[in-house]
Write a protein that holds these residues in place. Structure first.
Motif, PDB file in Angstrom:
ATOM      1  N   ASP B  49       9.337 -15.648  -3.788  1.00 39.08           N
ATOM      2  CA  ASP B  49       8.263 -16.522  -3.291  1.00 39.08           C
ATOM      3  C   ASP B  49       6.937 -15.800  -3.071  1.00 39.08           C
ATOM      4  N   SER B  50       6.743 -14.682  -3.731  1.00 37.75           N
ATOM      5  CA  SER B  50       5.468 -13.957  -3.599  1.00 37.75           C
ATOM      6  C   SER B  50       4.926 -13.637  -4.979  1.00 37.75           C
ATOM      7  N   PRO B  51       3.618 -13.462  -5.079  1.00 36.12           N
ATOM      8  CA  PRO B  51       3.040 -13.129  -6.381  1.00 36.12           C
ATOM      9  C   PRO B  51       3.327 -11.687  -6.769  1.00 36.12           C
ATOM     10  N   PRO B  52       3.310 -11.379  -8.042  1.00 36.73           N
ATOM     11  CA  PRO B  52       3.413  -9.976  -8.443  1.00 36.73           C
ATOM     12  C   PRO B  52       2.149  -9.236  -8.009  1.00 36.73           C
ATOM     13  N   PHE B  53       2.298  -7.989  -7.681  1.00 35.89           N
ATOM     14  CA  PHE B  53       1.155  -7.205  -7.194  1.00 35.89           C
ATOM     15  C   PHE B  53       1.286  -5.805  -7.792  1.00 35.89           C
ATOM     16  N   VAL B  54       0.266  -5.369  -8.504  1.00 35.39           N
ATOM     17  CA  VAL B  54       0.366  -4.087  -9.218  1.00 35.39           C
ATOM     18  C   VAL B  54      -0.863  -3.231  -8.916  1.00 35.39           C
ATOM     19  N   LEU B  55      -0.589  -2.012  -8.492  1.00 35.43           N
ATOM     20  CA  LEU B  55      -1.659  -1.023  -8.289  1.00 35.43           C
ATOM     21  C   LEU B  55      -1.544   0.026  -9.383  1.00 35.43           C
ATOM     22  N   LEU B  56      -2.650   0.427  -9.930  1.00 32.72           N
ATOM     23  CA  LEU B  56      -2.646   1.488 -10.937  1.00 32.72           C
ATOM     24  C   LEU B  56      -3.489   2.656 -10.437  1.00 32.72           C
ATOM     25  N   SER B  57      -2.947   3.838 -10.549  1.00 30.39           N
ATOM     26  CA  SER B  57      -3.720   5.026 -10.163  1.00 30.39           C
ATOM     27  C   SER B  57      -3.311   6.163 -11.093  1.00 30.39           C
ATOM     28  N   LYS B  58      -3.776   7.355 -10.802  1.00 33.07           N
ATOM     29  CA  LYS B  58      -3.411   8.499 -11.637  1.00 33.07           C
ATOM     30  C   LYS B  58      -2.805   9.595 -10.772  1.00 33.07           C
ATOM     31  N   SER B  59      -1.940  10.370 -11.382  1.00 38.29           N
ATOM     32  CA  SER B  59      -1.362  11.503 -10.647  1.00 38.29           C
ATOM     33  C   SER B  59      -2.423  12.583 -10.503  1.00 38.29           C
ATOM     34  N   MET B  60      -2.305  13.360  -9.441  1.00 37.65           N
ATOM     35  CA  MET B  60      -3.303  14.393  -9.135  1.00 37.65           C
ATOM     36  C   MET B  60      -2.636  15.767  -9.138  1.00 37.65           C
ATOM     37  N   GLU B  61      -3.413  16.763  -9.530  1.00 41.63           N
ATOM     38  CA  GLU B  61      -2.886  18.133  -9.517  1.00 41.63           C
ATOM     39  C   GLU B  61      -2.585  18.549  -8.071  1.00 41.63           C
ATOM     40  N   PRO B 102      -7.636 -16.158  -0.095  1.00 42.61           N
ATOM     41  CA  PRO B 102      -7.022 -16.388   1.225  1.00 42.61           C
ATOM     42  C   PRO B 102      -5.494 -16.395   1.140  1.00 42.61           C
ATOM     43  N   GLY B 103      -4.848 -15.821   2.148  1.00 40.71           N
ATOM     44  CA  GLY B 103      -3.383 -15.824   2.204  1.00 40.71           C
ATOM     45  C   GLY B 103      -2.737 -14.600   1.581  1.00 40.71           C
ATOM     46  N   THR B 104      -3.522 -13.785   0.919  1.00 40.62           N
ATOM     47  CA  THR B 104      -2.935 -12.600   0.274  1.00 40.62           C
ATOM     48  C   THR B 104      -3.272 -11.330   1.046  1.00 40.62           C
ATOM     49  N   GLU B 105      -3.946 -11.476   2.167  1.00 40.16           N
ATOM     50  CA  GLU B 105      -4.431 -10.277   2.873  1.00 40.16           C
ATOM     51  C   GLU B 105      -3.278  -9.370   3.332  1.00 40.16           C
ATOM     52  N   THR B 128      -2.934  -9.072  -9.711  1.00 43.83           N
ATOM     53  CA  THR B 128      -1.998 -10.059  -9.183  1.00 43.83           C
ATOM     54  C   THR B 128      -2.238 -11.405  -9.863  1.00 43.83           C
ATOM     55  N   SER B 129      -1.443 -12.388  -9.482  1.00 46.59           N
ATOM     56  CA  SER B 129      -1.640 -13.730 -10.040  1.00 46.59           C
ATOM     57  C   SER B 129      -1.329 -14.749  -8.957  1.00 46.59           C
ATOM     58  N   PHE B 130      -2.135 -15.782  -8.908  1.00 52.90           N
ATOM     59  CA  PHE B 130      -1.895 -16.833  -7.920  1.00 52.90           C
ATOM     60  C   PHE B 130      -1.287 -18.062  -8.575  1.00 52.90           C
ATOM     61  N   ASP B 131      -0.782 -17.852  -9.780  1.00 53.98           N
ATOM     62  CA  ASP B 131      -0.085 -18.925 -10.488  1.00 53.98           C
ATOM     63  C   ASP B 131       1.374 -18.918 -10.025  1.00 53.98           C
ATOM     64  N   GLY B 307       5.979   6.094 -11.073  1.00 56.07           N
ATOM     65  CA  GLY B 307       5.998   4.928 -10.201  1.00 56.07           C
ATOM     66  C   GLY B 307       7.151   3.998 -10.507  1.00 56.07           C
ATOM     67  N   VAL B 308       7.001   2.744 -10.070  1.00 61.76           N
ATOM     68  CA  VAL B 308       8.129   1.821 -10.193  1.00 61.76           C
ATOM     69  C   VAL B 308       7.632   0.374 -10.251  1.00 61.76           C
ATOM     70  N   TRP B 309       8.412  -0.444 -10.871  1.00 61.64           N
ATOM     71  CA  TRP B 309       8.185  -1.899 -10.884  1.00 61.64           C
ATOM     72  C   TRP B 309       9.360  -2.488 -10.107  1.00 61.64           C
ATOM     73  N   ALA B 310       9.048  -2.993  -8.907  1.00 62.84           N
ATOM     74  CA  ALA B 310      10.101  -3.260  -7.928  1.00 62.84           C
ATOM     75  C   ALA B 310      10.254  -4.750  -7.654  1.00 62.84           C
ATOM     76  N   GLY B 311      11.451  -5.249  -7.860  1.00 63.98           N
ATOM     77  CA  GLY B 311      11.747  -6.633  -7.514  1.00 63.98           C
ATOM     78  C   GLY B 311      12.643  -6.681  -6.279  1.00 63.98           C
ATOM     79  N   TYR B 312      12.200  -7.367  -5.232  1.00 58.92           N
ATOM     80  CA  TYR B 312      12.964  -7.423  -3.986  1.00 58.92           C
ATOM     81  C   TYR B 312      13.379  -8.859  -3.683  1.00 58.92           C
ATOM     82  N   SER B 313      14.551  -8.944  -3.066  1.00 57.59           N
ATOM     83  CA  SER B 313      15.056 -10.244  -2.645  1.00 57.59           C
ATOM     84  C   SER B 313      15.331 -10.164  -1.151  1.00 57.59           C
TER      85      SER B 313
END
Lengths: 797, 323
Positions: B49-61, B102-105, B128-131, B307-313
């Motif tokens: 019941d939540s939207p997918p949320f993805v952060l992208l970053s880079k690894s650091m030395e 609104p509602g995603t804060e 993310t997506s609000f669909d 990183g990881v793509w995580a699905g939680y129930s």
């Protein structure tokens, strides 16, 4: 191989002499206590023929009949002579030093001529008396730390007991205590060895050119022989040190017929900890100690039969408690070893030893917190038997053959866990059973005055048998399954031939060239997850998944003695190739083998090592010691590790230098020093960091791609001996020296004299709070031991 | 749980033994660590019941600056991110913290790792997506595709059936009558792989009339699987991860106080995600221990990203801490 066998059979054919020959044989013992002398030389200068006593003090020398002056040499410092007329086979048991009065501890070792004369390549004998004069860490005289000072031998880490010989792993060393295998030779996470120097007679390290009578390991043999005890009179000796004390009692069971020795020691770190940790501390329940006992009984049944019973029992006990959390850990581990041996002399030329051995190593870990309880056990138990024959047809020809058998029971990991009365399903406790056996033939022949060849052939077999449950991971698409084998069912059979050859070419100027080539199989493996040796390292047998380790080693060296054999030198180069080496797969945990098999978590690869070793040793005079330098390179290649690329072994060391010197100033003072320099060990550190779920995580780079700073250290020691003699004047004015019954010495040691902060390990540390903006990443080096002075008082009476 | 706890206990005991007995000293050193290469880091999550949320970053030395501002403003924009549930594929929108729908804060704050009140202070961007057609549903498998700088990365995760506690209760710890752990009774479904993640937040109101904890926090060792208790019913406890630092003593830290109202979030996950989480927490808890093996955390992402793509129930349980 066929040609080799034909050549071998040809050499095994009896060597005939045109003259009538006689044989003189017997045991050489030390007159002061009746102990047999290992490595003593019986030599006839007029015909330049000789023999060396074996591990039981037995020698046999076959020569043309006639009258000879026999020289008996031990330590090179003492030579005694006896004239005999040989007109038939002659049994001559000889007591060395019956007429010698010395206050020194007798230094007993092979004659220096062995350095150039024997076919032994890559073999070094150490004298326990010499080891005792060297600087000792926390006052504990340590055999394994001393052999780590030899060229070609590296220590695992600061103070560690694990040792690496010519690029081989710590499981590739066959450690024998009176012929029984010792699986874990360490106390206190590896900082002390299980060998109590007071109970040890002699130490022999074979790091290359392994003779065919030894097998089951790829890299080296460390033979430790226990003292037999005094056959003449009751004696006691002991010591009180900074962290432990020890006491040894020995004496005759029946004078000159039988003897006993019992030796024990215990640390009192727990007492110190109890004093240091106040009752109010949450850790007041924590303590650590170890103890060990050695017992040996010997009895001469007849002139030709002798029996020995040797045993060792030692245990480490670590307890950790946190009262605040009701958290308690109990972690005991230890070895129990028994060896029963029977020597029989069939004739002056044929000697037999039969041994039965039992070795048991058990590690357990238990913890409790509130209603939760965990228990983990792992161990190994061996029942073994062997028979060895030594045949001395003539002084130019020595033959050995024998059979070995061991029944192994491995318990890699047995876990139980519960929460109150709910017992968790941790699977059945796994045990693995196997039969390991071998037959060997070894023949050493002098083809002429200069050329000696030592040929050996060993045939070894290994059977993994039931009961056993094989767990098969079905992956994502199939369910997991099991195959169950019944008791005694053959699961896998391995066998192989292990040819060995050593050559010696004697050159002028007291020098020689020696070469050796050996092929070895190893059927037991040590699986280790950590960068340092731990009691949790698990011994695991060969199975249908874990293949036997196998490999070859070739070495060649130039040996030369100088200054009337006072200086021994050698330069050796070697190459070692190893197959089916074992490592855990990336990310495996040791407890994953619950409801699974340990070998399902393993991955297999190969390794190689090459290097050059230089050794200079002086064993005579006031100044003794050695300088050893090794240049080496050791690498590993595993398909499933490091992306299939080769990587340096964790103990790959380019340079390793040891300088050891001992100076006997006079009868009261002895000074010694040891300096070590070694290239830093390799390790795997993170190359980058990233953030996931607000946590900072590390990503590791190539395996063992980081190298720690070089290791170097200087240790010093001084020993002050009490006066050994009372001097009196008799009524006629003559000075009479009488030996004091009670003697003692104070041994002062300083470890790490210039307080070098040597790296034990490095880790990447993150300090502060990332979200608060005060976050820092740094590399930290942990050093274990600063300068540590110690003093030990030793006594004997 | 048991195997990682056993392993950690052994490591812990060995390490404590070594350090207590030998009193080693530590100093900072500079040493060459070869082999750094920059990698894309994907931190994606989808819950029931939540939207997918993805952060992208880079690894650091390792020796790179750890400046928070630079990191927070370094989230990658300009990537093409899609999520598919097998029938519907949606391209996620790039949103930024100063301009959230609104509602995603709360979800955004927990993913970014900063309080809701500070979201507007940073230019943090995520996908993310609000669909609702692509929001998490039990029993579905979600495929993530990220295209960035010519590289494509893919990952799959499933939202498995949730499992609720039979019961939860608070029990005072022996030494501290007003403080104790949160206890639950769990009946694990038999015959299937089950893995759990435990998070909590206290929702009783503070002096400002606000809930005491803004977001869920994982406990010290929050993930466990049912290898040893498949199909069993048993009781166990977890600590209060908020209760440490200022204001807590040795007797009260890690404990819930009588009167606390706690929401326990027990999320189920699939096996690849559990693998990642298990190794992640082992790495976090064994950092600096010489007996631990350096272990890279196994990602479920194909293509070379971290990183990881995580699905939680998740399932939720409210516990009032009263005897």
């Amino acid at each position: 191989m066929q040609r080799l066998l034909i050549f071998f059979i040809f050499l095994c054919a009896n060597y005939t002499f045109s003259q009538e020959t006689c044989t003189v044989s017997g045991h050489i013992t030390d007159a002061s206590d009746g102990e047999t002398v290992i490595g003593a030389k019986v030599y006839i200068a007029s015909i330049q023929k000789g023999a060396i006593t074996n591990n039981y003090g037995f020698y046999s020398l076959t020569i043309p009949c006639g009258e000879y002056e026999l020289e008996f040499r031990i330590s090179g410092q003492r030579t005694e002579k006896k004239t005999i007329v040989l007109n038939g086979d002659f049994l001559l048991d000889y007591e060395m030093g019956a007429n010698v009065q010395s206050i020194d501890e007798v230094v007993i070792r092979g004659d220096a001529l062995d350095n150039t004369n024997s076919t032994k390549i890559g073999q070094i004998e150490l004298d326990i008396a010499e080891i005792k004069t060297l600087p000792a860490f926390m006052g504990e005289v340590d055999i394994i730390k001393t052999i780590q000072l030899l060229p070609g031998v590296s220590s695992a880490a600061e103070g560690g007991q694990g040792f690496y010989v010519r690029g081989g792993g710590p499981d590739q060393n066959l450690v024998l205590l009176d012929e029984a295998v010792v699986y874990n030779a360490a106390h206190l996470f590896g900082f002390f060895s299980v060998f109590n120097a007071d109970a040890v007679k002699n130490v022999n390290l074979i790091k290359g050119g392994m003779p065919a009578n030894f097998g089951g390991r790829m890299s080296s043999v460390l033979e430790v022989n226990m003292n037999e005890g005094n056959y003449k009179k009751f004696k006691a000796k002991g010591g009180i040190g900074a962290i432990s004390s020890r006491l040894t009692l020995e004496g005759p069971l029946k004078k000159d017929k039988g003897s006993f020795i019992v030796s024990g020691r215990r640390t009192y770190i727990d007492v110190i900890m109890r004093a240091a940790i106040p009752d109010s501390s949450p850790f007041s329940g924590s303590s650590y100690y170890f103890y060990d006992f050695n017992l040996k009984l010997n009895y001469k049944l007849t002139k030709k039969d002798k029996i020995y019973l040797s045993s060792y029992y030692g245990k480490d006990e670590f307890q950790f408690g946190n009262k605040d959390n009701d958290f308690q850990v109990d972690m005991p581990w230890g070895n129990a070893i028994v060896a029963l041996r029977w020597n029989h002399i069939f004739s002056s030329k044929l000697f037999m030893n039969v041994s039965g051995t039992m070795t048991d190593y058990l590690f357990s870990f238990g913890s409790e917190q509130d209603q939760f309880r965990f228990e983990l056990k792992s161990g190994i138990r061996d029942w073994g038997g062997k028979v060895d024959f030594s045949y001395f047809p003539n002084p130019r020809h020595r033959v050995k053959w024998g059979l070995n058998y061991t029944y192994h029971t491995f318990t890699p990991t047995s876990v139980s866990a519960s929460s109150d009365d709910v017992e968790f399903d941790t699977g059945i406790a796994q045990k693995l059973f196997s039969h390991e056996s071998a037959a060997y033939l070894l023949d050493e022949i002098d083809l002429n005055e200069n050329f000696r060849i030592n040929l050996g052939l060993r045939y070894s077999t290994f059977q993994h048998v039931g009961e056993f449950t094989r767990y098969i991971d079905g992956g994502i698409s199939q369910p997991d399954s099991t195959i169950t084998y019944g008791k005694g069912d053959l699961i896998q059979f391995y066998h192989g031939l292990e040819p060995r050859i050593s050559l010696r070419w004697l050159l002028p100027d007291n020098s020689s060239i020696k070469a050796g080539w050996t092929y070895n199989y190893q059927y037991v493996h040590l699986t280790s997850l950590s960068a340092v040796s731990l009691p949790t390292d698990i011994w695991f047998p060969t199975t249908n998944i874990a293949k036997p380790q196998k490999g070859w080693q070739g070495s060649i060296g130039y040996f030369r003695n100088f200054n009337e054999n006072k200086w021994e030198t050698s330069a050796e180069v070697y190459y070692k190739d190893m197959r089916n080496l074992i490592e855990y797969k990336e990310g495996a945990l040791p407890s994953d083998n619950v409801n699974d098999n340990t070998d399902n978590l393993l991955t297999f690869g190969r390794g190689w090592s090459y290097g050059a070793e230089f050794y200079i040793r002086r064993s005579f005079g006031k100044l003794t010691g050695w300088v050893g330098y090794t240049w080496s390179k050791t690498e590993r290649l595993f398909d499933e590790l490091n992306n299939g690329l080769k990587f340096p072994a964790k103990y790959d060391r380019r340079h390793d230098l040891s300088i050891v010197a001992s100076y006997k100033l006079n009868d009261r003072w002895n000074f010694s020093a040891a300096f070590i320099y070694a290239t830093g060990n390799t390790l795997t550190l993170p190359t980058s960091w990233y953030v996931q779920g607000q946590d900072l995580l590390f990503n590791y780079g190539s395996r063992n791609s980081t190298r720690m700073a070089p290791y170097h250290r200087l240790d010093l020691s001084a020993i002050w001996y009490s006066k050994a003699y009372k001097i009196k004047e008799d009524p006629e004015g003559n000075i009479i020296k009488t030996k004091k019954r009670f003697r003692s010495n104070w041994a002062f040691s300083i470890y790490n004299v210039y307080n070098r902060a040597n790296p034990y390990f490095l880790y990447v540390d993150n300090d502060g709070d990332f979200l608060q903006g005060n976050f820092e990443i740094s590399v930290k080096q942990v050093t274990l031991f600063p300068i540590i002075p110690s003093v030990t008082w030793n006594f004997e009476f | 749980m048991i195997k990682s706890i056993t392993y950690q206990f052994i490591l812990f005991a060995s390490f404590i033994g070594l350090t207590v007995l030998l009193n080693g000293c530590t100093k900072e050193v500079t040493i060459d660590i070869p082999g750094y290469k920059e990698q894309l880091v994907i931190d994606g999550r989808i819950e029931t019941d939540s939207p997918p949320f993805v952060l992208l970053s880079k690894s650091m030395e390792v020796y790179a600056s750890t400046d928070l501002e630079a990191f927070l403003n370094g989230f990658i924009s300009g990537a093409v991110v899609t999520v598919s549930n097998g029938t519907t594929t949606v391209t996620l929108s790039e949103i930024c913290s100063d301009n959230l729908p609104p509602g995603t804060e709360e979800l955004a704050a927990s993913m970014f790792g900063i309080p809701v009140s500070e979201l507007a202070n940073y230019q943090l961007c995520a996908y993310t997506s609000f669909d609702p057609a692509i929001w998490g549903e039990i029993g579905k498998t979600y495929t993530l595709t990220v295209s960035y700088e010519g590289q494509t990365y893919t990952a799959e995760t499933s939202i498995v059936s949730p499992t609720s506690f039979d019961n939860s209760y608070w029990q005072a710890d022996g030494d501290t009558p007003n403080h104790g752990f949160s206890w639950v009774t769990l009946s694990d479904p038999g015959g299937v792989f089950d893995a759990y993640k435990w998070e909590v937040k206290r929702i009783d109101l503070d002096e400002n009339g606000e809930e005491r904890d803004q977001s869920f926090m994982p406990t010290f060792s929050p993930v466990f699987d049912d290898e040893f208790f498949d199909g069993l019913t048993f009781d166990f406890w977890y600590e209060n991860p908020y209760a440490y630092g200022e204001g807590y003593t040795e007797d009260t830290e890690w404990l819930f106080e009588q009167g606390d109202t706690v929401v326990i979030k027990l999320s189920k996950m699939d096996e690849p995600l559990y693998e990642f989480m298990e190794k992640k927490y082992i790495q976090l808890q064994t950092a600096g221990n010489p007996f631990a093996t350096p272990t890279n955390i196994p990602s479920n992402i194909q293509g070379g990203a971290l990183g990881v793509w995580a699905g939680y129930s998740p399932s939720f349980d409210t516990l009032v801490c009263e005897p």
